[in-house]
Motif scaffolding. Structure first.
Motif, PDB file in Angstrom:
ATOM      1  N   ASP A   4       0.957  -1.073   0.240  1.00 51.63           N
ATOM      2  CA  ASP A   4       0.084  -0.146   0.086  1.00 51.63           C
ATOM      3  C   ASP A   4       0.823   1.140  -0.010  1.00 51.63           C
ATOM      4  OD1 ASP A   4       0.987  -0.359   2.539  1.00 51.63           O
ATOM      5  OD2 ASP A   4      -0.806   0.637   3.567  1.00 51.63           O
TER       6      ASP A   4
ATOM      7  N   ASP B  62       7.372   3.808   3.070  1.00 49.18           N
ATOM      8  CA  ASP B  62       8.370   2.521   3.213  1.00 49.18           C
ATOM      9  C   ASP B  62       8.042   1.429   2.223  1.00 49.18           C
ATOM     10  OD1 ASP B  62       5.730   2.227   4.862  1.00 49.18           O
ATOM     11  OD2 ASP B  62       6.719   0.876   6.194  1.00 49.18           O
ATOM     12  N   ASP B  63       6.695   1.300   1.756  1.00 51.09           N
ATOM     13  CA  ASP B  63       6.451   0.469   0.722  1.00 51.09           C
ATOM     14  C   ASP B  63       7.515   0.666  -0.444  1.00 51.09           C
ATOM     15  OD1 ASP B  63       3.419  -0.882   1.607  1.00 51.09           O
ATOM     16  OD2 ASP B  63       3.900   0.995   2.061  1.00 51.09           O
TER      17      ASP B  63
ATOM     18  N   ASN C 255      -2.599   2.775   3.589  1.00 53.91           N
ATOM     19  CA  ASN C 255      -2.101   4.221   3.736  1.00 53.91           C
ATOM     20  C   ASN C 255      -2.741   5.168   2.869  1.00 53.91           C
ATOM     21  OD1 ASN C 255       0.165   3.511   5.443  1.00 53.91           O
ATOM     22  ND2 ASN C 255       1.213   2.657   3.678  1.00 53.91           N
TER      23      ASN C 255
ATOM     24  N   HIS D  20       1.838   9.353   5.570  1.00 55.46           N
ATOM     25  CA  HIS D  20       2.489   9.134   4.251  1.00 55.46           C
ATOM     26  C   HIS D  20       2.079  10.311   3.172  1.00 55.46           C
ATOM     27  CE1 HIS D  20       4.002   5.160   5.056  1.00 55.46           C
ATOM     28  NE2 HIS D  20       2.967   5.071   5.738  1.00 55.46           N
TER      29      HIS D  20
ATOM     30  N   THR E  41       2.923  -6.351   2.734  1.00 55.33           N
ATOM     31  CA  THR E  41       3.213  -4.728   3.587  1.00 55.33           C
ATOM     32  C   THR E  41       2.195  -3.845   3.610  1.00 55.33           C
ATOM     33  OG1 THR E  41       4.218  -3.878   1.653  1.00 55.33           O
ATOM     34  CG2 THR E  41       5.672  -5.356   2.981  1.00 55.33           C
TER      35      THR E  41
ATOM     36  N   MET F  44       4.070  -7.798   7.030  1.00 56.49           N
ATOM     37  CA  MET F  44       4.566  -6.813   7.832  1.00 56.49           C
ATOM     38  C   MET F  44       3.392  -6.315   8.827  1.00 56.49           C
ATOM     39  SD  MET F  44       4.429  -3.580   9.068  1.00 56.49           S
ATOM     40  CE  MET F  44       5.428  -3.551  10.713  1.00 56.49           C
TER      41      MET F  44
ATOM     42  N   ASN G 236       1.785   1.694  17.026  1.00 57.55           N
ATOM     43  CA  ASN G 236       2.016   2.825  16.352  1.00 57.55           C
ATOM     44  C   ASN G 236       0.543   3.618  15.830  1.00 57.55           C
ATOM     45  OD1 ASN G 236       1.331   1.298  13.959  1.00 57.55           O
ATOM     46  ND2 ASN G 236       3.276   1.548  13.113  1.00 57.55           N
TER      47      ASN G 236
ATOM     48  N   GLU H  18      -0.729  -2.097  15.934  1.00 53.31           N
ATOM     49  CA  GLU H  18       0.245  -1.673  14.740  1.00 53.31           C
ATOM     50  C   GLU H  18      -0.719  -1.568  13.636  1.00 53.31           C
ATOM     51  OE1 GLU H  18       1.726  -1.996  10.766  1.00 53.31           O
ATOM     52  OE2 GLU H  18       0.447  -3.601  11.965  1.00 53.31           O
ATOM     53  N   TRP H  19      -0.393  -0.508  12.597  1.00 47.42           N
ATOM     54  CA  TRP H  19      -1.186   0.114  11.490  1.00 47.42           C
ATOM     55  C   TRP H  19      -1.875  -1.101  10.762  1.00 47.42           C
ATOM     56  CZ3 TRP H  19      -4.247   4.217  10.272  1.00 47.42           C
ATOM     57  CH2 TRP H  19      -4.522   4.187   8.965  1.00 47.42           C
ATOM     58  N   ASN H  20      -0.893  -1.921  10.140  1.00 46.53           N
ATOM     59  CA  ASN H  20      -1.566  -2.760   8.898  1.00 46.53           C
ATOM     60  C   ASN H  20      -2.629  -3.790   9.673  1.00 46.53           C
ATOM     61  OD1 ASN H  20      -0.194  -1.869   6.961  1.00 46.53           O
ATOM     62  ND2 ASN H  20       1.639  -3.192   7.332  1.00 46.53           N
TER      63      ASN H  20
ATOM     64  N   LEU I 111       6.365  -4.578  14.468  1.00 45.97           N
ATOM     65  CA  LEU I 111       6.995  -3.503  14.957  1.00 45.97           C
ATOM     66  C   LEU I 111       7.998  -3.806  16.022  1.00 45.97           C
ATOM     67  CD1 LEU I 111       4.271  -0.867  15.973  1.00 45.97           C
ATOM     68  CD2 LEU I 111       5.396  -0.997  13.666  1.00 45.97           C
TER      69      LEU I 111
ATOM     70  N   HIS J   9       9.718   0.222   7.610  1.00 48.74           N
ATOM     71  CA  HIS J   9       9.347  -1.339   8.057  1.00 48.74           C
ATOM     72  C   HIS J   9       9.208  -2.152   7.030  1.00 48.74           C
ATOM     73  CE1 HIS J   9       7.677   0.742  11.944  1.00 48.74           C
ATOM     74  NE2 HIS J   9       7.198   1.446  10.924  1.00 48.74           N
ATOM     75  N   ASP J  10       8.848  -1.707   5.873  1.00 44.60           N
ATOM     76  CA  ASP J  10       8.495  -2.626   4.615  1.00 44.60           C
ATOM     77  C   ASP J  10       9.713  -3.146   4.150  1.00 44.60           C
ATOM     78  OD1 ASP J  10       5.801  -2.114   5.407  1.00 44.60           O
ATOM     79  OD2 ASP J  10       5.380  -0.797   4.003  1.00 44.60           O
TER      80      ASP J  10
HETATM   81  C1  BDR Z   1       3.061  -0.203   8.498  1.00 37.98           C
HETATM   82  O1  BDR Z   1       1.892   1.091   8.621  1.00 37.98           O
HETATM   83  C2  BDR Z   1       2.302   1.680   7.316  1.00 37.98           C
HETATM   84  O2  BDR Z   1       1.795   2.792   7.391  1.00 37.98           O
HETATM   85  C3  BDR Z   1       3.507   1.221   6.812  1.00 37.98           C
HETATM   86  O3  BDR Z   1       3.554   1.213   5.404  1.00 37.98           O
HETATM   87  C4  BDR Z   1       3.860  -0.133   7.280  1.00 37.98           C
HETATM   88  O4  BDR Z   1       3.607  -0.988   6.405  1.00 37.98           O
HETATM   89  C5  BDR Z   1       3.846   0.043   9.673  1.00 37.98           C
HETATM   90  O5  BDR Z   1       2.942  -0.020  10.770  1.00 37.98           O
END
Ligand code: BDR
Ligand code: CA
Length: 331
Positions: A8, A12-13, A40, A83, A122, A148, A157, A163-165, A189, A241-242
């Motif tokens: 996405d 970092d992707d 994202n 992002h 990711t 990820m 985060n 975590e976001w994903n 993370l 991360h990705d």
């Molecule tokens: C993940 O969340 C997204 O914002 C980043 O691209 C990464 O895949 C980190 O928590």
């Protein structure tokens, strides 16, 4: 090795795509297709971003499609504060037509065999969970899945624990953990936050990229991410991360993991997306995850630097690299 990359982009992707593109140029991998999830930014915007990055990398013809438009049950939340509105910080990908035949791309790759096929995710796991419903026989053949996501007994985060994903589509992640044909490699993370890019290093990367068109765009893309991390108290630097996830998936960096049973809470507003692992068998369930516990970050960045020099050499038409590509293509 053959790769389906589901992402996405996302800053970092983008680094992960640049890395995979370099490996594809040197024939170290075959990049079967790139598909996108809604995370994202929305899935179509992610696809436009991925298409642009791949064309800046000199790979405009990699099969690419946008995936599911929304998480399985929750409404889509995107993250412009992390992002940027476009998903690429201060940069904007050109508008273009977006394909949506993502599941067919996955089926075609699976039909070509799964011993050497790596599915790397990711973004939120929506596409994989949908694929399990749409094409259960193909899903059952997948052997190498890396994602990820998650934060195991570690601060999140997105919420204090999530975590976001995993937070964006917890139902998808939960479904995949419940049905995966073999244990998934999970890069949480706990480890991916260590993959830190500093402004000095970015300057060196841009130098290394030389005349590659990536060089002029990577700074505005990444500057936004530096500013985001500074705003959240992590300093003027960025967690990539990705990129680390892709390297772990392809076993390119020394790393450690533990075999465990992972699950998560999908519904509660307070703990939505919080990942939990049972390491001791209390749940009496089969293991479904190799959870990353450590990775060699120094080696990871060295590999990325080499990938950037590959892009510079490709763009400059380095004859030695051309010969290597042809030799490998003939093998
Ligand atoms: C993940 O969340 C997204 O914002 C980043 O691209 C990464 O895949 C980190 O928590
Ligand atoms: Ca991502």
């Amino acid at each position: 090795m053959r790769v389906i990359y589901d992402c996405d982009p996302g800053i970092d992707d983008t680094y992960a795509l640049i890395y995979l593109a370099a490996l594809a140029h040197t024939q170290d991998i075959e990049l079967e297709c790139v598909t996108t999830s809604a995370g994202n930014v929305d899935a179509d915007q992610c696809a436009r971003n991925a298409a642009w990055i791949l064309s800046l990398c000199g790979l405009p013809t990699i099969p690419l499609a946008a995936g599911m438009q929304a998480p399985l049950e929750w409404e889509l939340t995107t993250t412009p504060d992390t992002h940027g509105d476009t998903g690429l910080g201060y940069a904007t990908a050109p508008t273009r037509h977006v394909e949506h035949d993502w599941a067919m791309l996955w089926c075609d790759a699976i039909d070509r065999g799964t011993d050497d096929l790596h599915l790397i995710i990711t973004g939120p796991m929506t596409n994989l969970a949908a694929f399990a419903h749409l094409h259960p026989q193909h899903y059952a053949k997948l052997q190498h899945i890396t994602v990820m996501g998650g934060a195991f007994l570690y601060p999140g985060n997105t919420t204090p624990t999530a975590e976001w994903n995993f937070w964006v589509d917890p139902h998808a992640a939960k479904h995949v953990f419940a049905t995966t044909p073999s244990p998934i490699t999970v890069c949480p993370l706990n480890v991916t936050e260590r993959m830190i890019l500093t402004p000095d290093h970015l300057e060196r990367i841009i130098d290394t990229l030389g005349t590659s068109p990536l060089a002029q765009h990577l700074e505005p893309i990444t500057r936004f991410y530096f500013e985001f991390h500074e705003d959240t108290g992590d300093g003027y630097q960025a967690q990539i991360h990705d990129l680390l996830t892709v390297m772990v998936a392809l076993k390119q960096v020394p790393s450690d993991s533990r075999l465990s049973t992972a699950d998560l809470e999908p519904n509660s507003p307070l703990t939505r997306g919080t990942s939990i692992a049972d390491d001791t068998g209390m749940w009496d369930r089969d293991p479904n995850a190799h959870i990353l516990t450590n990775a060699d970050i120094t080696t990871a960045w060295q590999l990325f630097d080499t990938a950037c020099s590959t892009h510079a050499r490709i763009h400059a038409g380095d004859p030695a690299l051309e010969r290597l590509r042809h030799m490998r293509a003939d093998d």
